[in-house]
Design a protein around this motif. Structure first.
Motif, PDB file in Angstrom:
ATOM      1  N   ILE A   1       0.829  -1.208   0.000  1.00 15.45           N
ATOM      2  CA  ILE A   1       0.000   0.000   0.000  1.00 15.45           C
ATOM      3  C   ILE A   1       0.861   1.255   0.000  1.00 15.45           C
ATOM      4  CG2 ILE A   1      -1.621   1.349   1.407  1.00 15.45           C
ATOM      5  CD1 ILE A   1      -2.879  -1.321   2.264  1.00 15.45           C
ATOM      6  N   PHE A   2       1.929   1.268   0.815  1.00 17.66           N
ATOM      7  CA  PHE A   2       2.712   2.495   0.972  1.00 17.66           C
ATOM      8  C   PHE A   2       3.743   2.685  -0.145  1.00 17.66           C
ATOM      9  CE2 PHE A   2       6.173   5.039   2.939  1.00 17.66           C
ATOM     10  CZ  PHE A   2       5.439   6.187   3.204  1.00 17.66           C
ATOM     11  N   PHE A   3       4.382   1.592  -0.571  1.00 19.82           N
ATOM     12  CA  PHE A   3       5.423   1.702  -1.587  1.00 19.82           C
ATOM     13  C   PHE A   3       4.941   1.293  -2.981  1.00 19.82           C
ATOM     14  CE2 PHE A   3       7.911   0.847   2.343  1.00 19.82           C
ATOM     15  CZ  PHE A   3       8.596   2.048   2.399  1.00 19.82           C
ATOM     16  N   GLY A   4       4.017   0.314  -3.038  1.00 19.02           N
ATOM     17  CA  GLY A   4       3.572  -0.186  -4.325  1.00 19.02           C
ATOM     18  C   GLY A   4       2.552   0.700  -5.006  1.00 19.02           C
TER      19      GLY A   4
ATOM     20  N   GLY B   1       0.613   5.467  -9.192  1.00 22.49           N
ATOM     21  CA  GLY B   1       0.037   6.803  -9.217  1.00 22.49           C
ATOM     22  C   GLY B   1      -0.872   7.142  -8.064  1.00 22.49           C
ATOM     23  N   VAL B   2      -0.989   6.243  -7.080  1.00 24.47           N
ATOM     24  CA  VAL B   2      -1.840   6.495  -5.909  1.00 24.47           C
ATOM     25  C   VAL B   2      -0.954   6.964  -4.764  1.00 24.47           C
ATOM     26  CG1 VAL B   2      -3.522   5.530  -4.299  1.00 24.47           C
ATOM     27  CG2 VAL B   2      -3.426   4.695  -6.658  1.00 24.47           C
ATOM     28  N   GLN B   3      -0.955   8.246  -4.497  1.00 25.66           N
ATOM     29  CA  GLN B   3      -0.099   8.821  -3.467  1.00 25.66           C
ATOM     30  C   GLN B   3      -0.853   8.925  -2.144  1.00 25.66           C
ATOM     31  OE1 GLN B   3       3.096   9.482  -4.064  1.00 25.66           O
ATOM     32  NE2 GLN B   3       2.927   9.000  -6.250  1.00 25.66           N
ATOM     33  N   MET B   4      -0.161   8.633  -1.046  1.00 26.16           N
ATOM     34  CA  MET B   4      -0.767   8.770   0.279  1.00 26.16           C
ATOM     35  C   MET B   4       0.328   8.905   1.331  1.00 26.16           C
ATOM     36  SD  MET B   4      -2.111   4.862   0.963  1.00 26.16           S
ATOM     37  CE  MET B   4      -2.841   4.763  -0.669  1.00 26.16           C
ATOM     38  N   GLY B   5      -0.012   9.523   2.450  1.00 31.18           N
ATOM     39  CA  GLY B   5       0.924   9.664   3.549  1.00 31.18           C
ATOM     40  C   GLY B   5       1.029   8.398   4.361  1.00 31.18           C
ATOM     41  N   GLU B   6       1.978   8.414   5.305  1.00 33.83           N
ATOM     42  CA  GLU B   6       2.205   7.200   6.083  1.00 33.83           C
ATOM     43  C   GLU B   6       1.024   6.851   6.981  1.00 33.83           C
ATOM     44  OE1 GLU B   6       4.028  10.735   8.170  1.00 33.83           O
ATOM     45  OE2 GLU B   6       4.179   9.845   6.172  1.00 33.83           O
ATOM     46  N   MET B   7       0.342   7.840   7.551  1.00 34.61           N
ATOM     47  CA  MET B   7      -0.797   7.544   8.410  1.00 34.61           C
ATOM     48  C   MET B   7      -1.966   6.994   7.607  1.00 34.61           C
ATOM     49  SD  MET B   7      -0.241   7.873  11.614  1.00 34.61           S
ATOM     50  CE  MET B   7      -1.922   7.961  12.230  1.00 34.61           C
ATOM     51  N   THR B   8      -2.196   7.563   6.437  1.00 37.00           N
ATOM     52  CA  THR B   8      -3.260   7.047   5.573  1.00 37.00           C
ATOM     53  C   THR B   8      -2.982   5.607   5.170  1.00 37.00           C
ATOM     54  OG1 THR B   8      -3.674   9.275   4.719  1.00 37.00           O
ATOM     55  CG2 THR B   8      -4.533   7.419   3.440  1.00 37.00           C
ATOM     56  N   ALA B   9      -1.736   5.335   4.798  1.00 32.16           N
ATOM     57  CA  ALA B   9      -1.349   3.976   4.406  1.00 32.16           C
ATOM     58  C   ALA B   9      -1.488   3.012   5.569  1.00 32.16           C
ATOM     59  CB  ALA B   9       0.082   3.970   3.875  1.00 32.16           C
ATOM     60  N   ALA B  10      -1.081   3.433   6.771  1.00 37.03           N
ATOM     61  CA  ALA B  10      -1.194   2.575   7.948  1.00 37.03           C
ATOM     62  C   ALA B  10      -2.655   2.273   8.257  1.00 37.03           C
ATOM     63  CB  ALA B  10      -0.516   3.233   9.148  1.00 37.03           C
ATOM     64  N   ASN B  11      -3.492   3.301   8.220  1.00 38.53           N
ATOM     65  CA  ASN B  11      -4.921   3.088   8.469  1.00 38.53           C
ATOM     66  C   ASN B  11      -5.529   2.156   7.435  1.00 38.53           C
ATOM     67  OD1 ASN B  11      -5.982   4.447  10.794  1.00 38.53           O
ATOM     68  ND2 ASN B  11      -5.509   6.393   9.831  1.00 38.53           N
ATOM     69  N   LEU B  12      -5.205   2.378   6.166  1.00 33.33           N
ATOM     70  CA  LEU B  12      -5.766   1.557   5.104  1.00 33.33           C
ATOM     71  C   LEU B  12      -5.333   0.103   5.248  1.00 33.33           C
ATOM     72  CD1 LEU B  12      -7.415   1.382   2.538  1.00 33.33           C
ATOM     73  CD2 LEU B  12      -5.378   2.049   1.238  1.00 33.33           C
ATOM     74  N   ALA B  13      -4.062  -0.113   5.579  1.00 31.52           N
ATOM     75  CA  ALA B  13      -3.562  -1.484   5.746  1.00 31.52           C
ATOM     76  C   ALA B  13      -4.273  -2.192   6.890  1.00 31.52           C
ATOM     77  CB  ALA B  13      -2.056  -1.463   5.985  1.00 31.52           C
ATOM     78  N   MET B  14      -4.477  -1.495   8.005  1.00 35.31           N
ATOM     79  CA  MET B  14      -5.156  -2.104   9.145  1.00 35.31           C
ATOM     80  C   MET B  14      -6.622  -2.394   8.831  1.00 35.31           C
ATOM     81  SD  MET B  14      -3.433  -0.011  12.339  1.00 35.31           S
ATOM     82  CE  MET B  14      -4.380  -0.899  13.572  1.00 35.31           C
ATOM     83  N   ILE B  15      -7.270  -1.493   8.108  1.00 34.78           N
ATOM     84  CA  ILE B  15      -8.674  -1.699   7.732  1.00 34.78           C
ATOM     85  C   ILE B  15      -8.811  -2.912   6.821  1.00 34.78           C
ATOM     86  CG2 ILE B  15     -10.565  -0.725   6.374  1.00 34.78           C
ATOM     87  CD1 ILE B  15      -9.639   2.053   7.425  1.00 34.78           C
ATOM     88  N   VAL B  16      -7.958  -2.977   5.807  1.00 34.95           N
ATOM     89  CA  VAL B  16      -8.011  -4.086   4.857  1.00 34.95           C
ATOM     90  C   VAL B  16      -7.723  -5.411   5.562  1.00 34.95           C
ATOM     91  CG1 VAL B  16      -6.849  -5.094   2.858  1.00 34.95           C
ATOM     92  CG2 VAL B  16      -7.469  -2.675   2.843  1.00 34.95           C
ATOM     93  N   ASN B  17      -6.736  -5.406   6.468  1.00 39.21           N
ATOM     94  CA  ASN B  17      -6.377  -6.624   7.180  1.00 39.21           C
ATOM     95  C   ASN B  17      -7.499  -7.089   8.105  1.00 39.21           C
ATOM     96  OD1 ASN B  17      -4.922  -7.954   9.760  1.00 39.21           O
ATOM     97  ND2 ASN B  17      -3.734  -8.402   7.927  1.00 39.21           N
ATOM     98  N   LEU B  18      -7.997  -6.185   8.941  1.00 44.41           N
ATOM     99  CA  LEU B  18      -9.062  -6.557   9.873  1.00 44.41           C
ATOM    100  C   LEU B  18     -10.342  -6.901   9.134  1.00 44.41           C
ATOM    101  CD1 LEU B  18     -10.096  -6.908  12.739  1.00 44.41           C
ATOM    102  CD2 LEU B  18     -10.587  -4.456  12.814  1.00 44.41           C
TER     103      LEU B  18
END
Length: 224
Positions: A76-79, A84-101
């Motif tokens: 999510i953060f590097f790939g 072309g999908v840019q996001m900050g570290e907090m957005t990426a962290a939140n998205l990863a946790m949401i997708v995982n849970l």
């Protein structure tokens, strides 16, 4: 020579630890609430949705449950920025946790739905309810009552797993511990303190979720 413990740095770095605790709690709240919501939608799709949607959700669940959380976070953060999908570290962290849970809670909730007596479905149908109405008004709440302890445990696991978001510079508790040990060279003390804080957070989160369960499902409390 005996190791000399030194926790004097706490006087200077406690604001860093507090910020880390705040970020960890924020990630847990956002990831927990939205992740469970996503899990409910995915459970509905797998149990009541059209076949193409159920198959799509099944692929998503298997992909997430069979890959490491850190790889998901890095994707999510590097790939995504490479696409072309840019996001900050907090957005990426939140998205990863949401997708995982979302994936794990989908299967937990689906287990509760499968344990629901068929008579409840038939009762809803006899009242001319649509499948969506039967799911939301008749089936979902009893299913959540059954699986709430397991769902609460999964939220705690995701909170503890959030420690890896420090790898993308999200300033959570583990990031704070790494920062402190790099400045003080007191790795043992820094990680002991962070470990104790994680332990307290996990215990507190379990109590909060247990209290939320008693509030949301009062009949469950009366039954016990």
């Amino acid at each position: 020579m005996a190791y000399q413990f030194d926790f004097g740095w706490l006087a200077q770095y406690w604001p860093v630890l507090l910020k880390g605790v705040w970020v960890t709690c924020l990630l847990t709240v956002v990831g927990g609430v939205v992740g469970i919501g996503l899990g409910i939608l995915c459970a509905w799709a797998r149990g009541f949705g059209p076949r193409w949607l159920a198959a799509l959700v099944a692929c998503y669940v298997e992909l997430i449950r069979n890959t490491p959380f850190m790889i998901q976070l890095f994707f999510i953060f590097f790939g995504l920025p490479a696409a072309g999908v840019q996001m900050g570290e907090m957005t990426a962290a939140n998205l990863a946790m949401i997708v995982n849970l979302g994936a794990y809670s989908c299967e937990i909730i689906r287990a509760g739905l499968n344990a629901t007596p068929k008579g409840q479905f038939e009762a809803g149908a006899s009242l001319a309810m649509s499948p969506v109405q039967i799911f939301w008004r008749v089936v979902l709440v009893p299913a959540l009552q059954k699986i709430w302890p397991a769902l609460s445990s999964q939220v705690v696991i995701v909170m503890l797993g959030s420690a890896v978001v420090s790898q993308i510079a999200a300033e959570d508790l583990t990031f704070a511990a790494n920062f402190i040990q790099s400045r003080t060279f007191r790795a043992f003390e820094a990680y002991i303190v962070s470990t104790l804080i994680y332990l307290l957070l996990a215990i507190a989160l379990r109590q909060v979720l247990a209290g939320a369960g008693r509030l949301i499902f009062p009949r469950r409390r009366a039954a016990t």
